[in-house]
Design a protein around this motif. Structure first.
Motif, PDB file in Angstrom:
ATOM      1  N   VAL A 160       1.038  -1.315   0.078  1.00  0.00           N
ATOM      2  CA  VAL A 160      -0.043  -0.061   0.205  1.00  0.00           C
ATOM      3  C   VAL A 160       0.878   1.092  -0.087  1.00  0.00           C
ATOM      4  CG1 VAL A 160      -1.584   1.344   1.656  1.00  0.00           C
ATOM      5  CG2 VAL A 160      -2.010  -1.189   1.140  1.00  0.00           C
ATOM      6  N   ALA A 161       1.920   1.254   0.847  1.00  0.00           N
ATOM      7  CA  ALA A 161       2.751   2.381   0.918  1.00  0.00           C
ATOM      8  C   ALA A 161       3.573   2.606  -0.325  1.00  0.00           C
ATOM      9  CB  ALA A 161       3.721   2.276   2.036  1.00  0.00           C
ATOM     10  N   GLU A 162       3.911   1.504  -0.756  1.00  0.00           N
ATOM     11  CA  GLU A 162       4.754   1.509  -2.313  1.00  0.00           C
ATOM     12  C   GLU A 162       3.679   2.141  -3.418  1.00  0.00           C
ATOM     13  OE1 GLU A 162       7.882  -0.730  -5.111  1.00  0.00           O
ATOM     14  OE2 GLU A 162       7.277  -1.573  -3.138  1.00  0.00           O
ATOM     15  N   GLY A 163       2.612   1.396  -3.334  1.00  0.00           N
ATOM     16  CA  GLY A 163       1.538   1.922  -4.249  1.00  0.00           C
ATOM     17  C   GLY A 163       1.247   3.509  -4.258  1.00  0.00           C
ATOM     18  N   ALA A 191      -8.433  -1.999  -2.889  1.00  0.00           N
ATOM     19  CA  ALA A 191      -7.022  -1.891  -2.591  1.00  0.00           C
ATOM     20  C   ALA A 191      -6.306  -0.750  -3.253  1.00  0.00           C
ATOM     21  CB  ALA A 191      -6.373  -3.352  -3.078  1.00  0.00           C
ATOM     22  N   MET A 192      -6.811  -0.418  -4.338  1.00  0.00           N
ATOM     23  CA  MET A 192      -6.181   0.652  -5.063  1.00  0.00           C
ATOM     24  C   MET A 192      -6.558   1.794  -4.423  1.00  0.00           C
ATOM     25  SD  MET A 192      -6.720   0.041  -9.239  1.00  0.00           S
ATOM     26  CE  MET A 192      -6.270  -1.713 -10.175  1.00  0.00           C
ATOM     27  N   ARG A 193      -7.724   2.039  -3.938  1.00  0.00           N
ATOM     28  CA  ARG A 193      -8.209   3.203  -3.333  1.00  0.00           C
ATOM     29  C   ARG A 193      -7.478   3.374  -1.973  1.00  0.00           C
ATOM     30  NH1 ARG A 193     -12.292   5.756  -5.038  1.00  0.00           N
ATOM     31  NH2 ARG A 193     -12.970   6.994  -3.232  1.00  0.00           N
ATOM     32  N   ARG A 194      -6.917   2.253  -1.369  1.00  0.00           N
ATOM     33  CA  ARG A 194      -5.852   2.308  -0.307  1.00  0.00           C
ATOM     34  C   ARG A 194      -4.610   2.790  -0.530  1.00  0.00           C
ATOM     35  NH1 ARG A 194      -7.449  -4.005   1.518  1.00  0.00           N
ATOM     36  NH2 ARG A 194      -9.241  -3.444   2.579  1.00  0.00           N
ATOM     37  N   MET A 195      -4.208   2.761  -1.854  1.00  0.00           N
ATOM     38  CA  MET A 195      -3.025   3.124  -2.431  1.00  0.00           C
ATOM     39  C   MET A 195      -3.116   4.743  -2.777  1.00  0.00           C
ATOM     40  SD  MET A 195      -1.583  -0.272  -4.613  1.00  0.00           S
ATOM     41  CE  MET A 195      -1.784  -1.754  -3.684  1.00  0.00           C
ATOM     42  N   GLY A 196      -4.294   5.252  -2.647  1.00  0.00           N
ATOM     43  CA  GLY A 196      -4.445   6.641  -3.106  1.00  0.00           C
ATOM     44  C   GLY A 196      -4.874   6.971  -4.594  1.00  0.00           C
ATOM     45  N   VAL A 197      -5.089   5.689  -5.334  1.00  0.00           N
ATOM     46  CA  VAL A 197      -5.578   5.761  -6.849  1.00  0.00           C
ATOM     47  C   VAL A 197      -7.133   6.079  -6.406  1.00  0.00           C
ATOM     48  CG1 VAL A 197      -5.867   4.566  -8.531  1.00  0.00           C
ATOM     49  CG2 VAL A 197      -3.800   4.245  -7.392  1.00  0.00           C
ATOM     50  N   ASP A 198      -7.534   6.922  -7.368  1.00  0.00           N
ATOM     51  CA  ASP A 198      -9.137   7.206  -7.482  1.00  0.00           C
ATOM     52  C   ASP A 198      -9.546   6.116  -8.347  1.00  0.00           C
ATOM     53  OD1 ASP A 198     -11.580   8.197  -7.507  1.00  0.00           O
ATOM     54  OD2 ASP A 198     -10.928   9.936  -8.945  1.00  0.00           O
TER      55      ASP A 198
END
Length: 695
Positions: free
Chosen positions: A311-314, A345-352
């Motif tokens: 998540v942090a790397e994403g 999971a993508m949203r956890r990575m800051g992806v909209d």
């Protein structure tokens, strides 16, 4: 069959938030007494008291019991008591932990009291969450948290080289960061246990009033007194629970040397056996060691750091990117479940990341996903799709019939990246008849030779086949190498494998069924509208099994409505219960309470439902043809068989019924192995394919 006999309990389903906020943190109205017994080890005491002050927001009263500490610690506590307005009790001569703890308990007046070792570091909302655990059921009398070293409450390991594990924190992470990660991923199951470690022990006032205090006469020096108290509480009808959303660091007391600690523990163990009998102790240890829910918590904890690192790397690489998935579905299904978990999971990575569906699907879709926590945009028609995709960095088709709808997006002046999530080789959906013959599935060469025939004969086959060629520069990605190979061999298209995955925060052990129950619960998904799913064969095998083992098994079906004409046409004259269509939450509840899941499909491109069952601690049978070998290993964590041989299906299921050791072994290993297929891995790989890899 009496429907009540197989009625499944309704289990609370909690979706982890992963947010640094107060979500799901209760606000207790009743105060608690926090009792800290101290004997020297000043540095530990100072860290402990500082953490209590910093992270305790619930109304609490702090009671310090100084059990004969030397001058430095004594003076510090005296000064601290004056400065912070706490209650301080002082023994000039050390009386031992048990006596000191009883002094604190006797001074306690609030509805809850909590014994806390002086070598601990508490975390955000620890008191609120412990009280919430204790109040989650009236029969719970004692509660305790997870920790790095707290015997059966330790995560991720309980033992190391024949001793209790210490589980040191990662070098780049402090207690509060790790505790937040534990809380964020917690399903709040509050598993019951036979023994709670005394390093942090919440006791309800009603328990104290009923069974009294610790046994000073037998366990005066400490060690063993909490085990004795747990036994007495359980004998009085109380239950003990772990607050699985609380993590408290335990430094292992410096008040005693390792040698002295071992002497006290050995002596306490002997005294405990003399008082209660070794059989009582062994029964409690068995519960602690074999409880499926607690084991599931430990297994998930092993993946905790890896998931958060992804998540942090994403976030570092793709925060702010915008991705839209075209998901034109109404009812819950494997493919849409995968997409939703990876969008999350993508949203956890800051992806909209969002989902695009049709407006006329909205009512049924939201009924199928009543607790959906990702954004969904609804378009009135397919003609509006390009407009809704404007401003996104990537647009992803998730089925063959949706690729044509997003094709115009590729012709925009500044087009986004086009992705195609190929979760199955869909032309095979429209070539049903050959799927009944094993030679068809065993030979890619035969399938390729027959493709031209199907291409001419079946328009749906042709449409699905051409979908992979619809947008030449689209980036294709699959779940499994099998699917990748089919695309390459049959169509000549290159794709990227993003890996098998499942909703790792939903499908977990939720109840602890006995390893050898009186009646085994066997479940299967029935999809009669799709020939490749082997519905007729499945029902025939289950019919024979039920007739042969009528007193030993219960059959639970799902995936089709009772009034479905295709289901009505199947053999159903055997004892079974059909639970119908299931939401993901309902399926997680079902899998928590069954023993065996069978998938007698002709093939599976991946086999999501089997993964979900394995993650829930269920023994499974899966088809050897397809992508199940991405996660299933025959005789290790599953039975992988030729499912188009009905005799083979029957014999394999029969083996699981009669071979308890094999079934239990598969269950345990499945839980361990499937935990590695969390959705952050696949989400990360999808983002890598979209934004960093060339086609």
């Amino acid at each position: 069959m009496d429907s009540q006999s197989v009625m499944l309990a309704s289990l609370p389903i909690h979706s982890p938030s992963w947010q640094l906020d107060t979500l799901n943190v209760p606000s207790p109205t009743q105060a608690i007494d926090v009792i800290v017994c101290v004997h020297n080890a000043l540095a530990d005491v100072q860290r402990c008291l500082a953490s209590i002050k910093a992270y305790s927001t619930t109304p609490y009263r702090l009671i310090l019991v100084d059990d004969g500490s030397a001058t430095e610690t004594r003076d510090f506590l005296a000064q601290y008591a004056q400065t912070e307005s706490v209650t301080l009790l002082r023994n000039e001569q050390a009386r031992g932990y048990t006596c000191a703890a009883n002094q604190g308990l006797q001074a306690s007046q609030n509805p809850y009291c909590l014994l806390l070792n002086s070598d601990t570091i508490v975390s955000h909302y620890w008191l609120e969450r412990l009280i919430a655990c204790a109040n989650s059921a009236p029969e719970i009398g004692l509660a305790g948290p997870l920790s790095n070293t707290a015997s059966w409450q330790s995560i991720p390991a309980i033992e190391c080289k024949g001793d209790w594990a210490e589980n040191p924190l990662p070098v780049d992470m402090n207690v509060q960061q790790f505790a937040h990660r534990v809380a964020s991923l917690s399903p709040r199951l509050y598993p019951r246990i036979a023994f709670l470690n005394g390093f942090c022990l919440l006791i309800k006032r009603a328990v104290l009033e009923q069974i009294g205090y610790f046994d000073e006469a037998t366990f005066g020096q400490g060690y063993g007194e909490e085990n004795d108290y747990c036994i007495r509480a359980r004998q009085a009808g109380w239950e003990l629970a772990i607050a699985d959303d609380v993590y408290i660091y335990h430094a292992q007391s410096k008040s005693y040397s390792h040698e002295r600690r071992k002497q006290l523990a050995d002596r306490a163990g002997q005294a405990l056996a003399e008082k209660h009998g070794q059989a009582v102790i062994d029964a409690g240890v068995t519960i602690c060691r074999q409880d499926k829910v607690i084991e599931g918590i430990r297994i998930r904890a092993k993946q905790l750091i890896a998931r958060w690192n992804l998540v942090a790397e994403g976030q570092y690489r793709w925060r702010g990117k915008r991705v839209i998935f075209m998901l034109p579905v109404q009812e819950a299904g494997g493919g849409s479940n995968v997409v939703i978990s990876e969008v999350r999971a993508m949203r956890r990575m800051g992806v909209d990341a969002v989902i695009l569906n049709f407006l006329h699907h909205q009512k049924t879709f939201e009924k199928s996903y009543p607790q959906l926590d990702v954004p969904v945009i609804y378009t009135p028609t397919d003609f509006e799709i390009p407009r809704y995709c404007e401003g996104y960095d990537a647009v992803i088709a998730t089925a063959s019939y949706s690729i044509q709808w997003i094709a115009p997006v590729a012709n925009l002046p500044n087009p986004p990246i086009i992705g195609y999530y190929v979760q199955d080789f869909e032309p095979y959906f429209w070539a049903e008849k050959p799927t009944y013959y094993r030679w068809f599935w065993r030979s890619p060469w035969v399938r390729r030779r027959l493709a031209s025939y199907y291409f001419r004969r079946y328009p749906e086959f042709r449409r699905a086949w051409l979908s992979y060629l619809e947008i030449p520069n689209a980036k294709l990605f699959t779940k499994t190498p099998w699917n990748q190979d089919e695309l390459h061999y049959q169509v000549g298209k290159t794709s990227h494998v993003v890996g098998a995955s499942y909703h790792a925060d939903l499908f977990i052990p939720r109840v602890s069924r006995p390893e050898n129950p009186q009646r085994l619960r066997i479940s299967a998904m029935i999809r009669p509208s799709s020939g490749r799913r082997g519905a007729l064969r499945t029902m025939q095998v289950l019919q024979k099994i039920q007739q042969a083992y009528s007193q030993q098994v219960e059959i639970l079906l799902f995936g089709v409505a009772n009034d479905d004409p295709h289901f009505q046409a199947l053999p159903r004259n055997f004892d079974h219960q059909n639970l119908g269509l299931q939401t993901p939450e309902q399926l997680a509840t079902l899998f928590a309470q069954i023993d065996i899941f069978v998938d007698f499909s002709n093939f599976q491109a991946m086999g999501l439902t089997a993964m979900e069952a394995m993650a829930s601690g269920v023994a499974v049978i899966v088809p050897q043809i397809g992508g199940s070998n991405s996660f299933a290993v025959h005789q290790r964590n599953a039975l992988v068989i030729d499912t188009m041989d009905m005799t083979n299906c029957y014999n394999t299921l029969q083996q699981l019924i009669i071979d308890n050791a094999l079934r239990v072994s598969l269950m345990k290993q499945a839980m361990q192995d499937i935990a590695r297929f969390y959705p952050e891995k696949s989400a990360y790989q999808i983002l890598e394919v979209l934004f960093n890899k060339s086609s």
